[in-house]
Design a protein around this motif. Structure first.
Motif, PDB file in Angstrom:
ATOM      1  N   UNK A   1       3.316 -18.151 -15.480  1.00 26.21           N
ATOM      2  CA  UNK A   1       4.278 -18.966 -14.757  1.00 26.21           C
ATOM      3  C   UNK A   1       3.613 -20.086 -13.977  1.00 26.21           C
ATOM      4  N   UNK A   2       2.316 -20.280 -14.143  1.00 27.08           N
ATOM      5  CA  UNK A   2       1.636 -21.445 -13.599  1.00 27.08           C
ATOM      6  C   UNK A   2       1.160 -21.316 -12.175  1.00 27.08           C
ATOM      7  N   UNK A   3       0.853 -20.142 -11.718  1.00 30.19           N
ATOM      8  CA  UNK A   3       0.306 -19.988 -10.384  1.00 30.19           C
ATOM      9  C   UNK A   3      -0.786 -18.943 -10.438  1.00 30.19           C
ATOM     10  N   UNK A   4      -1.709 -19.046  -9.515  1.00 26.64           N
ATOM     11  CA  UNK A   4      -2.777 -18.063  -9.432  1.00 26.64           C
ATOM     12  C   UNK A   4      -2.217 -16.811  -8.784  1.00 26.64           C
ATOM     13  N   UNK A   5      -2.505 -15.656  -9.358  1.00 31.02           N
ATOM     14  CA  UNK A   5      -1.990 -14.440  -8.740  1.00 31.02           C
ATOM     15  C   UNK A   5      -2.599 -14.240  -7.361  1.00 31.02           C
ATOM     16  N   UNK A   6      -1.777 -13.827  -6.429  1.00 29.70           N
ATOM     17  CA  UNK A   6      -2.246 -13.569  -5.065  1.00 29.70           C
ATOM     18  C   UNK A   6      -2.851 -12.189  -4.966  1.00 29.70           C
ATOM     19  N   UNK A   7      -3.469 -11.909  -3.836  1.00 28.38           N
ATOM     20  CA  UNK A   7      -4.040 -10.569  -3.684  1.00 28.38           C
ATOM     21  C   UNK A   7      -2.933  -9.529  -3.616  1.00 28.38           C
ATOM     22  N   UNK A   8      -3.217  -8.392  -4.197  1.00 23.98           N
ATOM     23  CA  UNK A   8      -2.235  -7.307  -4.178  1.00 23.98           C
ATOM     24  C   UNK A   8      -2.154  -6.737  -2.773  1.00 23.98           C
ATOM     25  N   UNK A   9      -0.946  -6.407  -2.327  1.00 23.93           N
ATOM     26  CA  UNK A   9      -0.832  -5.822  -0.992  1.00 23.93           C
ATOM     27  C   UNK A   9      -1.544  -4.473  -0.944  1.00 23.93           C
ATOM     28  N   UNK A  10      -2.179  -4.206   0.182  1.00 22.98           N
ATOM     29  CA  UNK A  10      -2.896  -2.938   0.346  1.00 22.98           C
ATOM     30  C   UNK A  10      -1.895  -1.797   0.381  1.00 22.98           C
ATOM     31  N   UNK A  11      -2.231  -0.717  -0.336  1.00 24.52           N
ATOM     32  CA  UNK A  11      -1.368   0.458  -0.355  1.00 24.52           C
ATOM     33  C   UNK A  11      -2.166   1.669   0.094  1.00 24.52           C
TER      34      UNK A  11
ATOM     35  N   UNK B   1       0.035   1.658   8.097  1.00 27.44           N
ATOM     36  CA  UNK B   1      -0.409   0.296   8.357  1.00 27.44           C
ATOM     37  C   UNK B   1       0.755  -0.486   8.944  1.00 27.44           C
ATOM     38  N   UNK B   2       0.811  -0.600  10.252  1.00 28.88           N
ATOM     39  CA  UNK B   2       1.935  -1.320  10.860  1.00 28.88           C
ATOM     40  C   UNK B   2       2.046  -2.736  10.292  1.00 28.88           C
ATOM     41  N   UNK B   3       3.240  -3.092   9.886  1.00 23.73           N
ATOM     42  CA  UNK B   3       3.492  -4.436   9.373  1.00 23.73           C
ATOM     43  C   UNK B   3       3.151  -4.639   7.911  1.00 23.73           C
ATOM     44  N   UNK B   4       2.605  -3.630   7.236  1.00 28.16           N
ATOM     45  CA  UNK B   4       2.215  -3.798   5.832  1.00 28.16           C
ATOM     46  C   UNK B   4       3.425  -4.079   4.953  1.00 28.16           C
ATOM     47  N   UNK B   5       4.543  -3.417   5.227  1.00 29.42           N
ATOM     48  CA  UNK B   5       5.726  -3.659   4.415  1.00 29.42           C
ATOM     49  C   UNK B   5       6.246  -5.080   4.633  1.00 29.42           C
ATOM     50  N   UNK B   6       6.151  -5.579   5.850  1.00 29.14           N
ATOM     51  CA  UNK B   6       6.585  -6.960   6.112  1.00 29.14           C
ATOM     52  C   UNK B   6       5.645  -7.967   5.452  1.00 29.14           C
ATOM     53  N   UNK B   7       4.354  -7.655   5.462  1.00 28.04           N
ATOM     54  CA  UNK B   7       3.374  -8.533   4.812  1.00 28.04           C
ATOM     55  C   UNK B   7       3.597  -8.551   3.304  1.00 28.04           C
ATOM     56  N   UNK B   8       3.844  -7.392   2.724  1.00 25.05           N
ATOM     57  CA  UNK B   8       4.078  -7.318   1.284  1.00 25.05           C
ATOM     58  C   UNK B   8       5.352  -8.075   0.919  1.00 25.05           C
ATOM     59  N   UNK B   9       6.389  -7.910   1.721  1.00 23.59           N
ATOM     60  CA  UNK B   9       7.638  -8.629   1.482  1.00 23.59           C
ATOM     61  C   UNK B   9       7.434 -10.134   1.608  1.00 23.59           C
ATOM     62  N   UNK B  10       6.676 -10.552   2.612  1.00 25.15           N
ATOM     63  CA  UNK B  10       6.390 -11.979   2.794  1.00 25.15           C
ATOM     64  C   UNK B  10       5.613 -12.526   1.594  1.00 25.15           C
TER      65      UNK B  10
ATOM     66  N   UNK C   1       5.678 -11.346  -1.519  1.00 24.30           N
ATOM     67  CA  UNK C   1       6.612 -11.417  -2.642  1.00 24.30           C
ATOM     68  C   UNK C   1       7.521 -12.631  -2.519  1.00 24.30           C
ATOM     69  N   UNK C   2       7.974 -12.920  -1.315  1.00 24.15           N
ATOM     70  CA  UNK C   2       8.822 -14.099  -1.092  1.00 24.15           C
ATOM     71  C   UNK C   2       8.061 -15.385  -1.404  1.00 24.15           C
ATOM     72  N   UNK C   3       6.772 -15.460  -0.988  1.00 25.09           N
ATOM     73  CA  UNK C   3       5.955 -16.652  -1.294  1.00 25.09           C
ATOM     74  C   UNK C   3       5.814 -16.827  -2.806  1.00 25.09           C
ATOM     75  N   UNK C   4       5.554 -15.722  -3.495  1.00 24.58           N
ATOM     76  CA  UNK C   4       5.416 -15.796  -4.953  1.00 24.58           C
ATOM     77  C   UNK C   4       6.724 -16.229  -5.606  1.00 24.58           C
ATOM     78  N   UNK C   5       7.828 -15.696  -5.128  1.00 21.24           N
ATOM     79  CA  UNK C   5       9.133 -16.047  -5.687  1.00 21.24           C
ATOM     80  C   UNK C   5       9.452 -17.520  -5.439  1.00 21.24           C
ATOM     81  N   UNK C   6       9.149 -18.004  -4.249  1.00 18.59           N
ATOM     82  CA  UNK C   6       9.392 -19.421  -3.939  1.00 18.59           C
ATOM     83  C   UNK C   6       8.498 -20.348  -4.756  1.00 18.59           C
ATOM     84  N   UNK C   7       7.323 -19.865  -5.141  1.00 16.62           N
ATOM     85  CA  UNK C   7       6.402 -20.682  -5.933  1.00 16.62           C
ATOM     86  C   UNK C   7       6.768 -20.690  -7.416  1.00 16.62           C
ATOM     87  N   UNK C   8       7.686 -19.832  -7.811  1.00 13.97           N
ATOM     88  CA  UNK C   8       8.094 -19.722  -9.214  1.00 13.97           C
ATOM     89  C   UNK C   8       9.375 -20.512  -9.422  1.00 13.97           C
TER      90      UNK C   8
END
Length: 153
Positions: A13-23, A33-42, A44-51
């Motif tokens: 889809x023409x973008x460099x894959x980002x780092x996978x969220x830590x699990x 990991x406090x905030x990990x779910x919010x970071x992962x969601x953020x 995913x949103x960045x990737x979706x907006x870039x597509x």
């Protein structure tokens, strides 16, 4: 999202894959990991907006195709469920095909193929049900005929 599945195979889809969220290995991300779910969601949103939206819409359309095929391949075929997925795919493709870019031709072809498959499978299923009903009715009539025959005198 770094690639998109199509009937023609994976497409970047023409973008460099980002780092996978830590699990974490155990527990939910919010507990370990406090905030990990919010970071992962953020992320995913960045990737979706870039597509491009056309890529995301096409990906959902391919999902409808796969859903229809899954219901058609069930034993017995789940025709009502398949028809809903085929109709949804048809509505989507008919409404936005001219704006789907490179995916347009593949989706128009996929829609034609799944519609044809639906008609063939539904026809075979109905013919099989009709034959089974006719065979059962014929056997019942033959049995009833034997019972109701008068004895020769």
């Amino acid at each position: 999202m770094s690639s998109l599945w199509t009937p023609d195979g994976e497409r970047p889809v023409g973008q460099a894959p980002g780092p996978a969220p830590a699990r974490p290995e155990t527990g939910s991300p919010s507990r370990t990991q406090p905030g990990a779910d919010h970071e992962a969601l953020a992320e995913l949103r960045r990737q979706l907006l870039a597509t491009p939206a056309a890529v995301v819409v096409a990906n959902h359309a391919y999902g409808l195709f796969e859903l229809a095929a899954l219901h058609l391949s069930a034993t017995p075929p789940r025709l009502d469920e398949a028809r809903l997925a085929v109709d949804a795919l048809g509505g989507l493709v008919d409404a936005v095909a001219d704006r789907l870019g490179d995916a347009r031709e593949s989706l128009v072809d996929a829609l034609a193929q799944i519609r044809l498959a639906y008609v063939q499978i539904a026809g075979a299923h109905q013919a099989g049900a009709h034959q089974a009903g006719a065979h059962q009715t014929g056997a019942q009539q033959a049995g009833a005929g034997e019972v109701s025959r008068p004895e020769p005198s």
